[in-house]
Design an enzyme around this catalytic site. Structure first.
Site, PDB file in Angstrom:
ATOM      1  N   CYS A  41    -101.482 -27.890  26.255  1.00 11.89           N
ATOM      2  CA  CYS A  41    -102.796 -28.098  25.637  1.00 11.89           C
ATOM      3  C   CYS A  41    -102.750 -29.246  24.634  1.00 11.89           C
ATOM      4  O   CYS A  41    -103.675 -30.062  24.557  1.00 11.89           O
ATOM      5  CB  CYS A  41    -103.260 -26.821  24.961  1.00 11.89           C
ATOM      6  SG  CYS A  41    -102.034 -26.101  23.856  1.00 11.89           S
ATOM      7  N   HIS A  85    -105.726 -25.455  17.707  1.00  8.57           N
ATOM      8  CA  HIS A  85    -104.799 -26.383  17.049  1.00  8.57           C
ATOM      9  C   HIS A  85    -105.637 -27.520  16.445  1.00  8.57           C
ATOM     10  O   HIS A  85    -106.715 -27.842  16.960  1.00  8.57           O
ATOM     11  CB  HIS A  85    -103.864 -27.056  18.052  1.00  8.57           C
ATOM     12  CG  HIS A  85    -103.047 -26.141  18.909  1.00  8.57           C
ATOM     13  ND1 HIS A  85    -102.164 -25.224  18.412  1.00  8.57           N
ATOM     14  CD2 HIS A  85    -102.956 -26.056  20.265  1.00  8.57           C
ATOM     15  CE1 HIS A  85    -101.555 -24.606  19.426  1.00  8.57           C
ATOM     16  NE2 HIS A  85    -102.033 -25.079  20.550  1.00  8.57           N
TER      17      HIS A  85
HETATM   18  N1  LIG Z   1    -101.832 -19.767  26.202  1.00  8.67           N
HETATM   19  C1  LIG Z   1    -101.999 -21.028  25.906  1.00  8.67           C
HETATM   20  O1  LIG Z   1    -102.622 -21.337  24.910  1.00  8.67           O
HETATM   21  C2  LIG Z   1    -101.448 -22.100  26.817  1.00  8.67           C
HETATM   22  C3  LIG Z   1    -102.030 -23.365  26.772  1.00  8.67           C
HETATM   23  C4  LIG Z   1    -101.571 -24.359  27.631  1.00  8.67           C
HETATM   24  C5  LIG Z   1    -100.519 -24.095  28.490  1.00  8.67           C
HETATM   25  N2  LIG Z   1     -99.945 -22.846  28.475  1.00  8.67           N
HETATM   26  C6  LIG Z   1     -98.833 -22.615  29.394  1.00  8.67           C
HETATM   27  O2  LIG Z   1     -99.325 -21.857  30.494  1.00  8.67           O
HETATM   28  C7  LIG Z   1     -98.297 -20.999  30.997  1.00  8.67           C
HETATM   29  C8  LIG Z   1     -98.802 -19.585  30.988  1.00  8.67           C
HETATM   30  O3  LIG Z   1     -99.070 -19.204  29.651  1.00  8.67           O
HETATM   31  P1  LIG Z   1    -100.026 -17.983  29.312  1.00  8.67           P
HETATM   32  O4  LIG Z   1    -100.394 -18.160  27.890  1.00  8.67           O
HETATM   33  O5  LIG Z   1    -101.099 -17.837  30.323  1.00  8.67           O
HETATM   34  O6  LIG Z   1     -99.007 -16.766  29.432  1.00  8.67           O
HETATM   35  P2  LIG Z   1     -99.384 -15.212  29.521  1.00  8.67           P
HETATM   36  O7  LIG Z   1    -100.726 -14.941  28.977  1.00  8.67           O
HETATM   37  O8  LIG Z   1     -98.212 -14.501  28.949  1.00  8.67           O
HETATM   38  O9  LIG Z   1     -99.451 -14.934  31.073  1.00  8.67           O
HETATM   39  C9  LIG Z   1     -98.320 -15.069  31.891  1.00  8.67           C
HETATM   40  C10 LIG Z   1     -98.559 -14.387  33.216  1.00  8.67           C
HETATM   41  O10 LIG Z   1     -97.403 -14.565  34.037  1.00  8.67           O
HETATM   42  C11 LIG Z   1     -96.997 -13.319  34.597  1.00  8.67           C
HETATM   43  N3  LIG Z   1     -95.559 -13.355  34.818  1.00  8.67           N
HETATM   44  C12 LIG Z   1     -94.548 -12.830  34.087  1.00  8.67           C
HETATM   45  N4  LIG Z   1     -93.360 -13.142  34.623  1.00  8.67           N
HETATM   46  C13 LIG Z   1     -93.619 -13.865  35.738  1.00  8.67           C
HETATM   47  C14 LIG Z   1     -92.822 -14.483  36.759  1.00  8.67           C
HETATM   48  N5  LIG Z   1     -91.493 -14.406  36.742  1.00  8.67           N
HETATM   49  N6  LIG Z   1     -93.442 -15.181  37.746  1.00  8.67           N
HETATM   50  C15 LIG Z   1     -94.767 -15.278  37.793  1.00  8.67           C
HETATM   51  N7  LIG Z   1     -95.583 -14.712  36.866  1.00  8.67           N
HETATM   52  C16 LIG Z   1     -95.014 -14.025  35.862  1.00  8.67           C
HETATM   53  C17 LIG Z   1     -97.471 -12.270  33.625  1.00  8.67           C
HETATM   54  O11 LIG Z   1     -97.691 -11.115  34.369  1.00  8.67           O
HETATM   55  P3  LIG Z   1     -98.154  -9.692  33.749  1.00  8.67           P
HETATM   56  O12 LIG Z   1     -99.558  -9.934  33.280  1.00  8.67           O
HETATM   57  O13 LIG Z   1     -98.078  -8.763  34.864  1.00  8.67           O
HETATM   58  O14 LIG Z   1     -97.213  -9.419  32.622  1.00  8.67           O
HETATM   59  C18 LIG Z   1     -98.784 -12.889  33.109  1.00  8.67           C
HETATM   60  O15 LIG Z   1     -99.866 -12.547  33.931  1.00  8.67           O
HETATM   61  C19 LIG Z   1     -97.068 -21.283  30.118  1.00  8.67           C
HETATM   62  O16 LIG Z   1     -96.313 -22.309  30.708  1.00  8.67           O
HETATM   63  C20 LIG Z   1     -97.691 -21.791  28.832  1.00  8.67           C
HETATM   64  O17 LIG Z   1     -96.812 -22.587  28.067  1.00  8.67           O
HETATM   65  C21 LIG Z   1    -100.410 -21.832  27.673  1.00  8.67           C
END
Ligand SMILES: NC(=O)c1ccc[n+]([C@@H]2O[C@H](COP(=O)([O-])OP(=O)(O)OC[C@H]3O[C@@H](n4cnc5c(N)ncnc54)[C@H](OP(=O)(O)O)[C@@H]3O)[C@@H](O)[C@H]2O)c1
Length: 348
Positions: free
Chosen positions: A146, A225
């Site tokens: 982001c 942010h």
């Molecule tokens: N959140 C932000 O603000 C943001 C912004 C930009 C980029 N990102 C990036 O986007 C990505 C995802 O972040 P997020 O915030 O969406 O994380 P999140 O809310 O923790 O969601 C992660 C998801 O992945 C699933 N998961 C867990 N282990 C896994 C595996 N081995 N293979 C596939 N899926 C799996 C989880 O499943 P369950 O639901 O079943 O536990 C959950 O649904 C990361 O790389 C992060 O750095 C995040």
């Protein structure tokens, strides 16, 4: 003439995955064929409500079987989902991507990772305005974080106009997403002691011509942010504060407002504004720049921008699919198609 409809799998249906799924579902040239969860949990209900087929992140029969007693119709494991997909958007937690990449390659599908993964793992990164054409027809990419997306939105147009840029920025980072209960700080300011931080230099994976460094601090807020940016323009740049504002006004996915005139002087009001205009989840895909916080003094440009961390990358994932699948080579055309479709689901 029939248009190609790309079959998209979402691996990881969390904060980013659920938003990317909705944005893709709104487009007419791609469709969601399934989303994965690791186990039955409340997020499965959203997938069911949306009508997205639900799969298990893993192939082990006992993990797939765990969904039924909780009342969910799990269609199978990841391999079965990938077998029907053209491309997978990996929205798993940061740093688990590397192990998934081999699975995708073995399944013969294209892949997109998120900003929690490193550029060295994917070898290619993506922002819509920064390097769409370099991503055309490639086998996979990484939609940057982001913060990097936000920096790219305002810096790339400046680079195009001026030819070179040297940038220092301080990232004032939210401590956690609103849905996170296990992160902090809750009553402290936490400097990132690895200097420079990775955030600024990550922009160079998109446009290496931008010379950029950053420092970062985490603060006890969950909603946005803020970047405090100092950019040095090359001599003879010919820009003024007004012409820079005009340049950004002409960019998609950048919102510029005057804090004094609108009363939007903090991230809390920016988010209230996003809720007022009816954005789903209260998201703001655009980067928010305070007009009265922009000043060009000689060759030095100062400005602040606010980033809605959970959502600015969402439309970029849609454009990245169009690039990898070779559907649209002009980034502006893709951005406008993506945003028009998303505006419809926002009821705008
Ligand atoms: N959140 C932000 O603000 C943001 C912004 C930009 C980029 N990102 C990036 O986007 C990505 C995802 O972040 P997020 O915030 O969406 O994380 P999140 O809310 O923790 O969601 C992660 C998801 O992945 C699933 N998961 C867990 N282990 C896994 C595996 N081995 N293979 C596939 N899926 C799996 C989880 O499943 P369950 O639901 O079943 O536990 C959950 O649904 C990361 O790389 C992060 O750095 C995040």
């Amino acid at each position: 003439m029939s248009i190609m409809v790309v079959k998209v799998a979402i691996n990881g249906y969390g904060t980013i995955g659920k938003r990317v799924a909705d944005a893709i579902d709104a487009q007419d040239d791609m469709e969601i064929i399934g989303v994965t969860k690791t186990r039955p949990s409340f997020g499965c209900d959203l997938a069911v409500r949306k009508g997205f087929p639900l799969y298990c992140t893993f192939d082990e029969p006992e993990r797939i079987a765990a969904f039924a007693p909780a009342g969910y119709d799990c269609k199978g494991g990841l391999s079965e989902l990938l077998a029907a997909a053209d491309i997978v958007v990996d929205c798993s937690p940061g740093k688990v991507g590397a192990q998934n990449k081999q699975i995708y390659e073995d399944a013969g599908v294209k892949w997109i990772f998120q900003g929690g993964e490193k550029h060295v793992m994917t070898g290619l990164s993506y922002t819509s305005s920064g390097n769409h054409s370099e991503n055309m027809n490639q086998s996979g990419t990484r939609v940057v974080s982001c913060n990097t997306t936000g920096l790219s939105r305002t810096l790339v147009p400046l680079l195009r106009k001026c030819g070179s840029l040297s940038v220092e920025c301080t990232m004032i980072r939210r401590a956690a997403d609103p849905g996170d209960s296990n992160k902090g700080p809750i009553n402290a300011i936490k400097p990132v002691l690895k200097v420079p931080s990775h955030h600024g230099p990550d922009v160079m994976t998109i446009r290496p011509e931008i010379s950029i460094n950053s420092m970062a601090v985490a603060v006890p807020t969950t909603i946005m942010h803020v970047h405090a940016i100092v950019a040095t323009l090359p001599q003879g740049h010919g820009m003024t504060t007004e012409s820079i504002l005009d340049l950004w006004h002409a960019q998609p996915r950048v919102v510029i407002m005057n804090g004094a005139e609108t009363g939007i002087t903090t991230t809390a009001e920016v988010m209230e504004f996003a809720r007022d205009i009816g954005r789903k989840w209260g998201d703001l895909h655009e980067i928010f720049v305070w007009e009265d916080g922009v000043k060009l003094d000689g060759d030095t440009l100062y400005y602040f921008q606010a980033i809605h961390q959970e959502s600015d990358v969402i439309p970029e994932n849609v454009d990245a699919i169009r690039a990898l699948m070779g559907l649209e080579s002009d980034w502006n055309v893709s951005v406008s198609k993506t945003d028009k479709a998303i505006a419809t689901y926002n009821g705008l």
